[in-house]
Write a protein that holds these residues in place. Structure first.
Motif, PDB file in Angstrom:
ATOM      1  N   ALA A 198       0.832  -1.202   0.000  1.00  0.00           N
ATOM      2  CA  ALA A 198       0.000   0.000   0.000  1.00  0.00           C
ATOM      3  C   ALA A 198       0.868   1.254   0.000  1.00  0.00           C
ATOM      4  CB  ALA A 198      -0.911   0.003   1.220  1.00  0.00           C
ATOM      5  N   SER A 199       0.481   2.222  -0.813  1.00  0.00           N
ATOM      6  CA  SER A 199       1.170   3.503  -0.862  1.00  0.00           C
ATOM      7  C   SER A 199       0.424   4.479   0.032  1.00  0.00           C
ATOM      8  CB  SER A 199       1.222   4.026  -2.302  1.00  0.00           C
ATOM      9  OG  SER A 199       1.833   5.299  -2.344  1.00  0.00           O
ATOM     10  N   ILE A 200       1.035   4.866   1.144  1.00  0.00           N
ATOM     11  CA  ILE A 200       0.401   5.770   2.098  1.00  0.00           C
ATOM     12  C   ILE A 200       0.724   7.211   1.688  1.00  0.00           C
ATOM     13  CG2 ILE A 200       0.219   6.461   4.491  1.00  0.00           C
ATOM     14  CD1 ILE A 200      -0.811   3.677   4.002  1.00  0.00           C
ATOM     15  N   LEU A 201      -0.306   8.011   1.403  1.00  0.00           N
ATOM     16  CA  LEU A 201      -0.118   9.385   0.951  1.00  0.00           C
ATOM     17  C   LEU A 201      -0.205  10.366   2.114  1.00  0.00           C
ATOM     18  CD1 LEU A 201      -0.900   7.891  -1.768  1.00  0.00           C
ATOM     19  CD2 LEU A 201      -1.739  10.108  -2.520  1.00  0.00           C
ATOM     20  N   GLY A 202       0.430  11.524   1.927  1.00  0.00           N
ATOM     21  CA  GLY A 202       0.344  12.604   2.893  1.00  0.00           C
ATOM     22  C   GLY A 202      -0.831  13.512   2.568  1.00  0.00           C
ATOM     23  N   ALA A 203      -1.186  14.381   3.521  1.00  0.00           N
ATOM     24  CA  ALA A 203      -2.334  15.278   3.363  1.00  0.00           C
ATOM     25  C   ALA A 203      -1.908  16.722   3.585  1.00  0.00           C
ATOM     26  CB  ALA A 203      -3.436  14.903   4.345  1.00  0.00           C
ATOM     27  N   LEU A 204      -2.324  17.602   2.676  1.00  0.00           N
ATOM     28  CA  LEU A 204      -2.081  19.041   2.775  1.00  0.00           C
ATOM     29  C   LEU A 204      -3.426  19.746   2.736  1.00  0.00           C
ATOM     30  CD1 LEU A 204       0.842  19.215   0.189  1.00  0.00           C
ATOM     31  CD2 LEU A 204       1.076  19.507   2.671  1.00  0.00           C
ATOM     32  N   THR A 211      -3.831  25.931   8.482  1.00  0.00           N
ATOM     33  CA  THR A 211      -3.370  24.992   7.463  1.00  0.00           C
ATOM     34  C   THR A 211      -2.715  23.820   8.170  1.00  0.00           C
ATOM     35  OG1 THR A 211      -2.084  24.727   5.418  1.00  0.00           O
ATOM     36  CG2 THR A 211      -1.113  26.101   7.125  1.00  0.00           C
ATOM     37  N   GLN A 212      -2.820  22.611   7.585  1.00  0.00           N
ATOM     38  CA  GLN A 212      -2.302  21.396   8.202  1.00  0.00           C
ATOM     39  C   GLN A 212      -1.456  20.593   7.220  1.00  0.00           C
ATOM     40  OE1 GLN A 212      -5.101  23.157  10.293  1.00  0.00           O
ATOM     41  NE2 GLN A 212      -5.948  21.978   8.600  1.00  0.00           N
ATOM     42  N   ILE A 213      -0.423  19.945   7.743  1.00  0.00           N
ATOM     43  CA  ILE A 213       0.367  18.995   6.965  1.00  0.00           C
ATOM     44  C   ILE A 213       0.464  17.707   7.774  1.00  0.00           C
ATOM     45  CG2 ILE A 213       2.527  20.002   7.855  1.00  0.00           C
ATOM     46  CD1 ILE A 213       3.894  18.998   5.267  1.00  0.00           C
ATOM     47  N   SER A 214       0.225  16.559   7.126  1.00  0.00           N
ATOM     48  CA  SER A 214       0.244  15.253   7.799  1.00  0.00           C
ATOM     49  C   SER A 214       0.816  14.222   6.847  1.00  0.00           C
ATOM     50  CB  SER A 214      -1.176  14.836   8.213  1.00  0.00           C
ATOM     51  OG  SER A 214      -1.827  15.850   8.959  1.00  0.00           O
ATOM     52  N   PHE A 215       1.796  13.433   7.331  1.00  0.00           N
ATOM     53  CA  PHE A 215       2.385  12.401   6.474  1.00  0.00           C
ATOM     54  C   PHE A 215       3.189  11.422   7.314  1.00  0.00           C
ATOM     55  CE2 PHE A 215       5.519  15.728   6.866  1.00  0.00           C
ATOM     56  CZ  PHE A 215       6.759  15.106   6.841  1.00  0.00           C
ATOM     57  N   MET A 216       3.491  10.266   6.717  1.00  0.00           N
ATOM     58  CA  MET A 216       4.356   9.278   7.354  1.00  0.00           C
ATOM     59  C   MET A 216       5.788   9.533   6.886  1.00  0.00           C
ATOM     60  SD  MET A 216       2.292   5.640   7.311  1.00  0.00           S
ATOM     61  CE  MET A 216       3.685   4.820   8.098  1.00  0.00           C
ATOM     62  N   PRO A 217       6.652  10.036   7.751  1.00  0.00           N
ATOM     63  CA  PRO A 217       8.025  10.324   7.331  1.00  0.00           C
ATOM     64  C   PRO A 217       8.847   9.050   7.211  1.00  0.00           C
ATOM     65  CG  PRO A 217       7.763  10.774   9.655  1.00  0.00           C
ATOM     66  CD  PRO A 217       6.402  10.395   9.150  1.00  0.00           C
ATOM     67  N   GLY A 350       7.283  10.824   0.080  1.00  0.00           N
ATOM     68  CA  GLY A 350       6.111  10.195  -0.499  1.00  0.00           C
ATOM     69  C   GLY A 350       5.247  11.178  -1.276  1.00  0.00           C
ATOM     70  N   GLN A 351       4.075  10.702  -1.660  1.00  0.00           N
ATOM     71  CA  GLN A 351       3.132  11.519  -2.427  1.00  0.00           C
ATOM     72  C   GLN A 351       2.115  12.173  -1.485  1.00  0.00           C
ATOM     73  OE1 GLN A 351       1.665   8.518  -5.201  1.00  0.00           O
ATOM     74  NE2 GLN A 351       3.094   9.231  -6.769  1.00  0.00           N
ATOM     75  N   PHE A 352       1.566  13.309  -1.938  1.00  0.00           N
ATOM     76  CA  PHE A 352       0.630  14.090  -1.133  1.00  0.00           C
ATOM     77  C   PHE A 352      -0.596  14.455  -1.971  1.00  0.00           C
ATOM     78  CE2 PHE A 352       4.502  14.595   1.154  1.00  0.00           C
ATOM     79  CZ  PHE A 352       4.186  14.933   2.468  1.00  0.00           C
TER      80      PHE A 352
END
Length: 496
Positions: A198-204, A211-217, A350-352
């Motif tokens: 599975a490709s886990i994407l980040g959220a902007l 404003t929020q940024i969330s991702f798996m580093p 990763g991708q966002f």
């Protein structure tokens, strides 16, 4: 006759032994082993943002997958008017504004199930700011919203103000759920499975006030105060998420205007590099006192109640330079794991998916098709140089208040993504600007509902409710039948 009695005794004993075995087996059968048709459950979530409110209705089968409901969106409704935080001076109107969408939502769920529909209202940055500025007004707005919700035949649970990190994390959940990153149905196995790769994407997320940024580093999050942990579909996740209050689109525009006016001291006419040439806007300095983001005292500016006219200059480079002054980049020094104001952030990886105002601003300029960064810069720069007559005649249906601000908004997005979050020419191609996945809206609401389904027990039919199978129950049944069997055999032997 003796033989007949002997045969009869043997038959009785055999029957009792058979019944004992059957009772033992039945006592060991678990409710989970019985295949039952799932029932449909419903849930409602109000997204009460700083500039607007929307209602979303979700449904899922009560036969949950690994303790998390497989949820789908069945209805969305935009509430008329501004966000509920705008009703601070007239709280009852905050509740009344929700009625039209509530009535529509009731039609989307069966009447027999309505009183079991869990209903939530989540307030985001607009209410966070109101609570910071006037906590009693925020409490009154919440009370009126709750009062209205309780008038409807739904299971109203709560109206609460979400923390910024919650908003970011739930948006991340929504994106990855919709993209089947957590679980996916396998036609071959006839069940839901966890994707092996599975490709886990980040959220902007860019709203009106935050404003929020969330991702798996890559690797681990070294600053655990910025980490959020979840268990979804039987798997554990740990992500980096941070929310920046006062860095939403609308609050940024207010802060930019205040900065430009402060630099011009007591002038009543101030040049605005981001506004189109020949466009002007008059604002009152007292308006800066309505938000904690702009009500701080400024030695360069006396916030007396006077009007100032902002005159557009259509200067793309000047606009970008003015916006960068809103960030304290120097607080990070030479640190690479830092955005601005000294805030820790691991390198983006990763991708966002960039949604909300990220998407709407870029959609207007047709920049959501994956164009390279150089093309994006060129398009924004060209747009900023167009005068007001050209823009207003080219976009006659666009709201003038929004049209005049696209230059500032898009330059702000570039600054936030490149200078603050540290995307570059290469990683820019990993950002996808979109607002929907399939027919579902991207945002924190679905993630919020998904998380809440872990607290809603799967239904069992009435005839099995209260049945708690266990080895102790089996043992009691077996001992009872064994004693009955022994007593019956003894009596028969004595009778013989």
């Amino acid at each position: 006759m003796f033989a007949n009695k002997k045969h009869f005794t043997t038959a009785i004993i055999g029957a009792l032994i058979g019944l004992s075995i059957i009772a033992l087996v039945l006592s060991l059968v678990k409710v989970e082993d019985v295949t039952l048709p799932p029932t449909v459950k419903y849930g409602m979530v109000f997204d009460a943002g700083s500039s607007h409110t929307s209602l979303f209705v979700y449904e899922w089968d009560s036969d949950k997958e690994n303790d998390t409901g497989v949820v789908s969106q069945t209805l969305s409704c935009d509430v008329q008017g501004q966000g509920i935080s705008s009703y601070a001076n007239d709280p009852p109107k905050a509740g009344d504004s929700l009625r039209e969408c509530l009535n529509k939502a009731l039609k989307a769920s069966p009447a027999a199930k309505q009183r079991d529909v869990p209903t939530y209202l989540g307030e985001t940055a607009g209410m966070r700011l109101l609570r910071e500025q006037n906590s009693s007004a925020a409490d009154q707005v919440l009370a009126e919203v709750g009062k209205t919700m309780q008038e409807y035949p739904v299971a109203f649970k709560a109206a609460r103000i979400l923390m910024g990190e919650e908003e970011g994390a739930y948006g991340w959940i929504t994106i990855n759920y919709l993209l089947d990153s957590f679980t996916k149905y396998s036609p071959k196995a006839h069940t839901w499975v966890h994707p092996e790769a599975a490709s886990i994407l980040g959220a902007l997320d860019l709203g009106g006030a935050s404003t929020q940024i969330s991702f798996m580093p890559e690797g681990s999050v070294t600053n655990w105060s910025e980490a959020s942990k979840f268990t979804l579909y039987g798997y554990n996740y740990s992500i980096y998420t941070h929310s920046y209050l006062c860095y939403g689109q609308n609050e940024m525009l207010k802060r930019l205007a205040k900065e430009l006016i402060s630099e011009s001291s007591s002038s009543t006419r101030v040049a605005h590099p981001c506004y189109p040439k020949d466009y002007s806007e008059t604002i009152s300095l007292s308006s800066f006192r309505t938000s904690p983001c702009t009500n701080q005292s400024d030695p360069r500016l006396t916030l007396v109640d006077r009007n100032v006219t902002l005159e557009g200059r259509g200067n793309a480079s000047g606009c970008l330079a003015a916006i960068k002054k809103l960030f304290n980049f120097s607080a990070c020094g030479q640190r690479q794991d830092c955005t601005f104001d000294g805030i820790y952030q691991p390198p983006v990886s990763g991708q966002f998916i960039a949604f909300s105002a990220f998407y709407y601003n870029f959609k207007f300029l047709n920049l959501t098709r994956g164009q390279p960064l150089a093309a994006v810069r060129e398009t924004i720069e060209h747009f900023c140089t167009r005068n007001w007559e050209d823009l207003s005649s080219s976009y006659p249906k666009e709201n003038p208040g929004r049209l005049s601000k696209y230059c500032a908004n898009t330059n702000y997005i570039l600054t936030l993504l490149l200078d603050a979050y540290k995307f570059n020419e290469t990683s820019w191609n990993n950002i996808f600007f979109q607002m929907k996945v399939g027919s579902a809206d991207v945002g924190w609401m679905l993630g919020y509902m998904l998380n809440l389904t872990n607290m809603i027990p799967a239904e069992a039919p009435a005839w099995v409710k209260g049945h708690v199978p266990s080895l102790w129950a089996a043992a009691v049944v077996f001992i009872f039948l064994t004693l009955a069997l022994g007593l019956a055999a003894l009596l028969l032997l004595l009778w013989v």
